[in-house]
Design a protein around this motif. Sequence first.
Motif, PDB file in Angstrom:
ATOM      1  N   UNK A   1     -14.528  -8.971  10.391  1.00  0.00           N
ATOM      2  CA  UNK A   1     -14.750  -9.970  11.438  1.00  0.00           C
ATOM      3  C   UNK A   1     -14.177 -11.329  11.068  1.00  0.00           C
ATOM      4  N   UNK A   2     -13.014 -11.307  10.406  1.00  0.00           N
ATOM      5  CA  UNK A   2     -12.264 -12.545  10.218  1.00  0.00           C
ATOM      6  C   UNK A   2     -11.535 -12.886  11.507  1.00  0.00           C
TER       7      UNK A   2
ATOM      8  N   UNK B   1     -12.214 -16.225   6.691  1.00  0.00           N
ATOM      9  CA  UNK B   1     -11.737 -17.498   6.146  1.00  0.00           C
ATOM     10  C   UNK B   1     -12.122 -18.696   7.022  1.00  0.00           C
ATOM     11  N   UNK B   2     -12.472 -18.460   8.301  1.00  0.00           N
ATOM     12  CA  UNK B   2     -12.974 -19.566   9.113  1.00  0.00           C
ATOM     13  C   UNK B   2     -14.494 -19.449   9.288  1.00  0.00           C
ATOM     14  N   UNK B   3     -15.123 -18.653   8.432  1.00  0.00           N
ATOM     15  CA  UNK B   3     -16.570 -18.522   8.482  1.00  0.00           C
ATOM     16  C   UNK B   3     -17.260 -19.822   8.094  1.00  0.00           C
TER      17      UNK B   3
ATOM     18  N   UNK C   1     -16.495 -25.790  11.945  1.00  0.00           N
ATOM     19  CA  UNK C   1     -16.008 -24.494  12.415  1.00  0.00           C
ATOM     20  C   UNK C   1     -17.074 -23.708  13.168  1.00  0.00           C
ATOM     21  N   UNK C   2     -18.327 -23.927  12.828  1.00  0.00           N
ATOM     22  CA  UNK C   2     -19.386 -23.224  13.539  1.00  0.00           C
ATOM     23  C   UNK C   2     -19.347 -23.562  15.032  1.00  0.00           C
ATOM     24  N   UNK C   3     -19.218 -24.832  15.341  1.00  0.00           N
ATOM     25  CA  UNK C   3     -19.209 -25.261  16.739  1.00  0.00           C
ATOM     26  C   UNK C   3     -17.831 -25.116  17.388  1.00  0.00           C
ATOM     27  N   UNK C   4     -16.760 -25.263  16.584  1.00  0.00           N
ATOM     28  CA  UNK C   4     -15.411 -25.174  17.141  1.00  0.00           C
ATOM     29  C   UNK C   4     -15.019 -23.733  17.449  1.00  0.00           C
ATOM     30  N   UNK C   5     -15.293 -22.834  16.522  1.00  0.00           N
ATOM     31  CA  UNK C   5     -14.821 -21.451  16.661  1.00  0.00           C
ATOM     32  C   UNK C   5     -15.929 -20.425  16.856  1.00  0.00           C
TER      33      UNK C   5
END
Length: 379
Positions: A23-24, A53-55, A228-232
């Motif tokens: 789930x990357x 990597x965007x986790x 990243x949590x809110x962006x992605x």
Amino acid sequence: MNTVDPNLPLKPSEPKNVTVIGAGLAGLSASVTLARRGFSVTLIEKNAYLGGKIGAWPVRLSSGETQFVEHGFHAFFRHYHNLNAFLDSLGLRKNFRAIEDYAILGLKGQSFSFNGVAKTPLLNLLSMAKTGVYRFRDVFFHPKLVGLLAMLRFDPGKTFQRFDQLSYQDWADRLGLPPSMRLMFNSFSRAFFATPDRMSTAELLKSFHSFFLSHDGGLIYDYPTRDYQNTFLAPLQKELEKFRVKVLLSTPVEKIQKSPGGWQVLGRDYAYVVLAADAAASKRLLEASEGLEQADLLTRVSGLKASQGYAVLRLWTDRKLDAQLPGFVITEHRDVLDSVTFYHQIEETSRQWSQKTGGGIYELHCYALPDHLTSEAEI
């Protein structure tokens, strides 16, 4: 690589189920795209969070506050066409901003700025001379540097046949690259998670072609101004829920098995499997799987090599330490430091924390860890 057949339908004529392992960013985009096209999708991830990597995950500061941290700063270049199109389909680039400069800092105080470099291919190479990375006389009056023409002659087949077994470090030594030019290429090599002695010259030439000579977007890139949590991750989670994608977190997959109707994963049958794990995990998984003995995929994946490890350290300080620098800078490699991100300059949550406390938030990043460093304490 797969070849797109435009004659095939975008959606299946009858319901089909598919599982995506990993789930990357690759696995998330595959899951969303397949679900939008009518597949019944199960997304399986070994970690307890989405994103790879965007986790992002929460950490509790000594003050009692909670903030999200990630695997490290990511640059989103303008020529990432497929990725940017996917992000735009979700409206995720609305809060992106262009970095003010692409800068490299040397150990002896040198500073190389790529702001203002021409964007048009070939003209950008000439324009880079004004950054100080190279001088025209070094190139035109240095006989060995004629080898740099290989950068202008990239060919997917011939370049790899000639240069794939040659490390970038050996290539640079043969050419006698000037120190400033070597600094730039060393930084470029390490950004792909490999030290110069392990970086394939063919891969470096391919990447140089991709970033400098295949588009007119330039080196200036975009970055998200929120965590990243809110962006992605939150918007992606909502999209997964919208299309009823089943998400299994903290669920490692040890093997897959060929079955009459397709594939069996964790005891359940699927028509298709999308393997979106990293090279090392994909290799272990396929080698432990059944029914792949004759598959060309197993042969190709078995030959993959994992990149070196990387490390990220984020620091919250009680005062700001920065000079007049962009929000992200590349550093000439020293031990384990490859870049520094000044989060309080580029991310809104971090900016608010800095304004409230007077402190700064800094992220130190090593792209390719030396083999002898194996523990967090050593790093």
